[in-house]
Structure formats: C-alpha cells, structure tokens
Design a protein around this motif. Structure first.
Motif, PDB file in Angstrom:
ATOM      1  N   ALA A 100       0.804  -1.218   0.000  1.00  0.00           N
ATOM      2  CA  ALA A 100       0.000   0.000   0.000  1.00  0.00           C
ATOM      3  C   ALA A 100       0.837   1.268   0.000  1.00  0.00           C
ATOM      4  CB  ALA A 100      -0.951   0.003   1.197  1.00  0.00           C
ATOM      5  N   ILE A 101       2.142   1.142   0.286  1.00  0.00           N
ATOM      6  CA  ILE A 101       3.010   2.316   0.263  1.00  0.00           C
ATOM      7  C   ILE A 101       4.103   2.179  -0.796  1.00  0.00           C
ATOM      8  CG2 ILE A 101       2.585   2.929   2.674  1.00  0.00           C
ATOM      9  CD1 ILE A 101       5.193   1.550   3.398  1.00  0.00           C
ATOM     10  N   MET A 102       4.035   1.137  -1.605  1.00  0.00           N
ATOM     11  CA  MET A 102       5.035   0.896  -2.644  1.00  0.00           C
ATOM     12  C   MET A 102       4.567   1.443  -3.985  1.00  0.00           C
ATOM     13  SD  MET A 102       6.022  -3.070  -1.744  1.00  0.00           S
ATOM     14  CE  MET A 102       6.837  -3.289  -3.334  1.00  0.00           C
ATOM     15  N   SER A 103       5.518   1.681  -4.876  1.00  0.00           N
ATOM     16  CA  SER A 103       5.182   1.988  -6.263  1.00  0.00           C
ATOM     17  C   SER A 103       4.750   0.696  -6.939  1.00  0.00           C
ATOM     18  CB  SER A 103       6.388   2.573  -6.996  1.00  0.00           C
ATOM     19  OG  SER A 103       6.732   3.829  -6.482  1.00  0.00           O
ATOM     20  N   LEU A 104       3.605   0.732  -7.614  1.00  0.00           N
ATOM     21  CA  LEU A 104       3.074  -0.465  -8.265  1.00  0.00           C
ATOM     22  C   LEU A 104       2.893  -0.207  -9.758  1.00  0.00           C
ATOM     23  CD1 LEU A 104       0.285  -1.556  -5.722  1.00  0.00           C
ATOM     24  CD2 LEU A 104       2.674  -2.317  -5.816  1.00  0.00           C
ATOM     25  N   THR A 105       3.286  -1.184 -10.576  1.00  0.00           N
ATOM     26  CA  THR A 105       3.031  -1.137 -12.000  1.00  0.00           C
ATOM     27  C   THR A 105       1.990  -2.213 -12.304  1.00  0.00           C
ATOM     28  OG1 THR A 105       4.010  -1.505 -14.199  1.00  0.00           O
ATOM     29  CG2 THR A 105       5.139  -2.547 -12.321  1.00  0.00           C
ATOM     30  N   GLN A 114      -0.339   2.983 -13.111  1.00  0.00           N
ATOM     31  CA  GLN A 114       0.661   2.876 -12.057  1.00  0.00           C
ATOM     32  C   GLN A 114       0.206   3.650 -10.819  1.00  0.00           C
ATOM     33  OE1 GLN A 114       4.456   4.566 -13.184  1.00  0.00           O
ATOM     34  NE2 GLN A 114       3.550   6.316 -14.204  1.00  0.00           N
ATOM     35  N   LEU A 115       0.728   3.232  -9.689  1.00  0.00           N
ATOM     36  CA  LEU A 115       0.413   3.871  -8.418  1.00  0.00           C
ATOM     37  C   LEU A 115       1.704   4.277  -7.720  1.00  0.00           C
ATOM     38  CD1 LEU A 115      -2.295   1.369  -7.098  1.00  0.00           C
ATOM     39  CD2 LEU A 115      -2.705   3.658  -8.005  1.00  0.00           C
ATOM     40  N   ARG A 116       1.714   5.475  -7.200  1.00  0.00           N
ATOM     41  CA  ARG A 116       2.845   6.013  -6.435  1.00  0.00           C
ATOM     42  C   ARG A 116       4.183   5.904  -7.180  1.00  0.00           C
ATOM     43  NH1 ARG A 116      -0.727   3.411  -3.344  1.00  0.00           N
ATOM     44  NH2 ARG A 116       0.335   1.417  -3.611  1.00  0.00           N
ATOM     45  N   PRO A 117       4.256   6.377  -8.431  1.00  0.00           N
ATOM     46  CA  PRO A 117       5.520   6.360  -9.172  1.00  0.00           C
ATOM     47  C   PRO A 117       6.431   7.490  -8.690  1.00  0.00           C
ATOM     48  CG  PRO A 117       3.876   7.506 -10.449  1.00  0.00           C
ATOM     49  CD  PRO A 117       3.171   6.990  -9.207  1.00  0.00           C
ATOM     50  N   ILE A 118       7.618   7.576  -9.263  1.00  0.00           N
ATOM     51  CA  ILE A 118       8.510   8.693  -8.966  1.00  0.00           C
ATOM     52  C   ILE A 118       8.846   9.400 -10.277  1.00  0.00           C
ATOM     53  CG2 ILE A 118       9.473   7.594  -6.913  1.00  0.00           C
ATOM     54  CD1 ILE A 118      11.980   6.944  -8.507  1.00  0.00           C
ATOM     55  N   ALA A 119       9.271  10.649 -10.175  1.00  0.00           N
ATOM     56  CA  ALA A 119       9.550  11.458 -11.359  1.00  0.00           C
ATOM     57  C   ALA A 119      11.044  11.502 -11.655  1.00  0.00           C
ATOM     58  CB  ALA A 119       9.022  12.874 -11.161  1.00  0.00           C
ATOM     59  N   LEU A 120      11.366  11.520 -12.940  1.00  0.00           N
ATOM     60  CA  LEU A 120      12.745  11.728 -13.379  1.00  0.00           C
ATOM     61  C   LEU A 120      12.885  13.195 -13.742  1.00  0.00           C
ATOM     62  CD1 LEU A 120      15.492  10.413 -14.101  1.00  0.00           C
ATOM     63  CD2 LEU A 120      14.639  10.227 -16.455  1.00  0.00           C
ATOM     64  N   LYS A 121      13.869  13.867 -13.144  1.00  0.00           N
ATOM     65  CA  LYS A 121      14.032  15.301 -13.360  1.00  0.00           C
ATOM     66  C   LYS A 121      15.356  15.604 -14.054  1.00  0.00           C
ATOM     67  CE  LYS A 121      11.300  16.312  -9.218  1.00  0.00           C
ATOM     68  NZ  LYS A 121      11.283  16.986  -7.889  1.00  0.00           N
ATOM     69  N   THR A 122      15.406  16.771 -14.656  1.00  0.00           N
ATOM     70  CA  THR A 122      16.604  17.220 -15.350  1.00  0.00           C
ATOM     71  C   THR A 122      17.715  17.560 -14.352  1.00  0.00           C
ATOM     72  OG1 THR A 122      15.360  18.104 -17.241  1.00  0.00           O
ATOM     73  CG2 THR A 122      17.535  19.052 -16.816  1.00  0.00           C
ATOM     74  N   ASN A 123      18.939  17.190 -14.703  1.00  0.00           N
ATOM     75  CA  ASN A 123      20.109  17.634 -13.938  1.00  0.00           C
ATOM     76  C   ASN A 123      21.274  17.786 -14.908  1.00  0.00           C
ATOM     77  OD1 ASN A 123      21.182  15.093 -14.399  1.00  0.00           O
ATOM     78  ND2 ASN A 123      21.259  14.495 -12.254  1.00  0.00           N
ATOM     79  N   ARG A 124      22.499  17.882 -14.398  1.00  0.00           N
ATOM     80  CA  ARG A 124      23.629  18.167 -15.288  1.00  0.00           C
ATOM     81  C   ARG A 124      23.975  16.994 -16.200  1.00  0.00           C
ATOM     82  NH1 ARG A 124      25.921  16.894 -10.347  1.00  0.00           N
ATOM     83  NH2 ARG A 124      27.782  15.526 -10.387  1.00  0.00           N
ATOM     84  N   HIS A 125      23.489  15.796 -15.888  1.00  0.00           N
ATOM     85  CA  HIS A 125      23.786  14.622 -16.705  1.00  0.00           C
ATOM     86  C   HIS A 125      22.661  14.253 -17.678  1.00  0.00           C
ATOM     87  CE1 HIS A 125      27.206  14.198 -14.212  1.00  0.00           C
ATOM     88  NE2 HIS A 125      26.598  13.620 -13.189  1.00  0.00           N
ATOM     89  N   ARG A 133       5.479  18.510 -19.368  1.00  0.00           N
ATOM     90  CA  ARG A 133       4.155  17.987 -19.734  1.00  0.00           C
ATOM     91  C   ARG A 133       3.687  16.872 -18.798  1.00  0.00           C
ATOM     92  NH1 ARG A 133       4.335  15.911 -25.528  1.00  0.00           N
ATOM     93  NH2 ARG A 133       6.408  15.202 -24.908  1.00  0.00           N
ATOM     94  N   GLY A 134       4.458  16.607 -17.757  1.00  0.00           N
ATOM     95  CA  GLY A 134       4.042  15.589 -16.788  1.00  0.00           C
ATOM     96  C   GLY A 134       4.123  14.170 -17.297  1.00  0.00           C
ATOM     97  N   ARG A 135       5.027  13.913 -18.245  1.00  0.00           N
ATOM     98  CA  ARG A 135       5.175  12.565 -18.808  1.00  0.00           C
ATOM     99  C   ARG A 135       6.476  11.914 -18.339  1.00  0.00           C
ATOM    100  NH1 ARG A 135       2.871  11.961 -24.580  1.00  0.00           N
ATOM    101  NH2 ARG A 135       0.966  13.197 -24.534  1.00  0.00           N
ATOM    102  N   ASN A 136       6.967  12.326 -17.201  1.00  0.00           N
ATOM    103  CA  ASN A 136       8.272  11.881 -16.698  1.00  0.00           C
ATOM    104  C   ASN A 136       8.153  11.017 -15.450  1.00  0.00           C
ATOM    105  OD1 ASN A 136       7.274  14.228 -15.378  1.00  0.00           O
ATOM    106  ND2 ASN A 136       9.277  14.621 -14.484  1.00  0.00           N
ATOM    107  N   TRP A 137       7.023  10.301 -15.307  1.00  0.00           N
ATOM    108  CA  TRP A 137       6.779   9.465 -14.128  1.00  0.00           C
ATOM    109  C   TRP A 137       6.917   7.991 -14.475  1.00  0.00           C
ATOM    110  CZ3 TRP A 137       5.769  11.666  -9.353  1.00  0.00           C
ATOM    111  CH2 TRP A 137       5.501  13.032  -9.359  1.00  0.00           C
ATOM    112  N   GLY A 138       7.618   7.250 -13.606  1.00  0.00           N
ATOM    113  CA  GLY A 138       7.785   5.824 -13.867  1.00  0.00           C
ATOM    114  C   GLY A 138       8.042   5.036 -12.603  1.00  0.00           C
TER     115      GLY A 138
END
Length: 310
Positions: A100-105, A114-125, A133-138
């Motif tokens: 109930a607290i895990m990310s589920l696919t 999916q439930l409770r995914p995390i976002a990938l964000k931009t950084n120096r790499h 556009r909110g399409r960066n969740w996995g």
C-alpha cells in the motif's frame, strides 16, 4: 416544529450531529416536515445508510471532492477515479502494507496504470524534455536505472547529457502518441550525436538517423556510434532494473551491432543481438531508443510482461 406558511419564506433544514446516540427517528420526522412526505422515505434511507457508514468509519465523507474553478469551488465525483478503481481492482494483499506504500506497476504496457511512481528530473547529466508535460513518471526501477545510465555516460565522455523523452503520466494509462507507456515501465531515450565537425553535441530534440548514421533532417548531425553503444552496454550491464526490450530501427540496430563486433565482448554482442529489435506494428524508432523493464518480481501477480492483444 412550526412549518413555514406560504409566502413566509423557507425555514432552513436543521443540522444533525453524526455522533453516537443520535435519534434517527427524530431526524426522519424533521426531514418529513422540511422536505414533504413524498420524498421523506428516500432521504431517510439514503441518510441512514450514509450515517451508518460514517459511524463505522468515523466520518461521513462522500465520494466527492471540491476542486477550485475559475468561478469558485465545484464538486467533482471521484467514485470512479483511477485511484478508487485501482484499489478496487487490485488483489486484497496489494491494498495493505507493504504494498500500500510501494510503487506499483499494474497491467500491460499498452493497457495498464501505475500507483505512487517517482519522477525523473533534469540535472547536469540528463535533460528530461517530457517533464513540463508531466510525462516523466515511472516505476522506481526504471527511473533509477536511467539516472545511473546518464551518470555513467557522463563519466565516460565528460560533457555528455542524456536526452529523455516520454516515460508515463503520473497515474499511467493511455498516453497520446504511444501504444504503450501506460504502466511506468517504458521510456524513450534520444540518440547521442556529433555535429558536422565530428564533435560530440548534446541534443535537445529527437533526431532521426539513417543506416549510414546521417541525420535525415539535413542538420548535419551524425549518429555517435561510441556513445550510443556505451548506452546500450550500460543497459546490458544493469541487472537491477531487469531490462527486457531495447527498441530501435533495423538499420541502426545493424549499425550498433557492427560497432559491437569490433569493440565489445562476445557476451555483450550476444546480449545486444537479442535485446535490440525493431518493434512490430509500430514506428521504426529511428530517432530514439525505446527501453522497457520487466515486471518487478514481487508484482508478477498484478503486472503483465507482454502487451495486451488488440
């Protein structure tokens, strides 16, 4: 209780407590006076049901929530929202801790959520062009793999920046422009390229290449064999995420394998030969890689490896 007479206005309905010890027959009588006998029964039955649920749960909350609008506050029925439906469809054990607290696919790559995914964000790499556009969740397994990939390429070739396209929306489900990308296990990754002078560049858009490694848009960019192979090799060596597919156009697949025959181990060449493929009944993928990870081992009961047949 005095009933309003015609022309004298309407008496507002009384407020009723929802705590224990409430006199429900009295509520019914009061409703009868305000609403009229013809509608009393349906209101009493609905009210008793809601109040009973409120007593059991400690609250009388409904399946509506208030959302701000331009003109104030409006009600939105969420009884069939993805969150409610997801909880309803999941096997019971996945509605309790630790799940109930895990990310589920959940479901298939082309028919899931999916439930409770995390976002990938931009950084120096890495540059995540899908983030605005909110399409960066996995699923965390995929997102963390992409973080490792970008970091490793930047270490091998300083100044490199991995270009990331669509992953999934936060709740998953259909994503415009894609047959899959519904359950947080798919990601589009742009190719590494060189400019007309042969120097490595950091692209900010997907560029299509032919089998000769030349950009199809006449920009003068060329396919960077070394860095693109380093990325493929990073996927082959990353056993934590459980990579299952690397989709790419057939001409570029042949180009990568030709490079691997000269610069890679036999084991990596063998693995790449199996994983690199052009998808069936889909675009050629000549402007990006499309990677997919396998279902997490503990989620096999709710996750499906293969796309749903249409």
């Amino acid at each position: 209780m005095m009933l309003p007479e015609s022309g004298r206005g309407v008496v507002p309905p009384p407020r009723f407590a929802t705590g224990e010890g409430m006199n429900r027959p009295a509520v019914a009588l009061a409703l009868a006076g305000v609403l009229g006998a013809s509608t009393m029964l349906q209101h009493v039955e609905a009210g008793a049901s809601a109040l009973g649920a409120g007593d059991r749960a400690g609250t009388g909350a409904s399946a509506e929530e208030e959302i701000p609008t331009g003109d104030g506050v409006a009600s939105r029925d969420v009884s069939n929202s993805p969150e409610r439906l997801a909880r309803r469809e999941l096997p019971k054990k996945f509605t309790k801790p630790p799940y109930a607290i895990m990310s589920l696919t959940v479901g298939h790559p082309n028919d899931g959520y999916q439930l409770r995914p995390i976002a990938l964000k931009t950084n120096r790499h890495r540059w995540v062009k899908s983030a605005p556009r909110g399409r960066n969740w996995g699923h965390p397994a995929l997102v963390k793999m992409l973080k490792r990939n970008a970091r490793d390429i930047a270490r091998a070739v300083p100044g490199s920046k991995m270009l990331v396209g669509d992953i999934s929306s936060k709740k998953g489900g259909p994503l415009s422009g894609h047959h899959s990308h519904q359950s947080g296990r798919d990601a589009d990754i742009g190719f590494f390229a060189r400019n007309a002078k042969g120097r490595p560049v950091a692209l900010q858009r997907f560029v299509a290449f032919d089998g000769e490694g030349k950009a199809k848009d006449g920009s003068g960019f060329t396919f960077d064999d070394r860095r693109n192979w380093l990325l493929v090799r990073a996927w082959l060596q990353d056993h934590r995420a459980g990579l299952s597919h690397i989709f790419v156009s057939r001409p570029l697949r042949q180009r990568l394998l030709a490079y691997a025959r000269k610069h890679a181990t036999k084991d990596h060449l063998r693995q790449a030969t199996v994983l690199l493929k052009q998808p069936k009944r889909a675009e050629a993928h000549d402007d990006h890689f499309h990677v997919r990870i396998s279902c997490p081992p503990k989620q096999k009961e709710i996750c499906r490896e293969q796309p749903r047949s249409r």
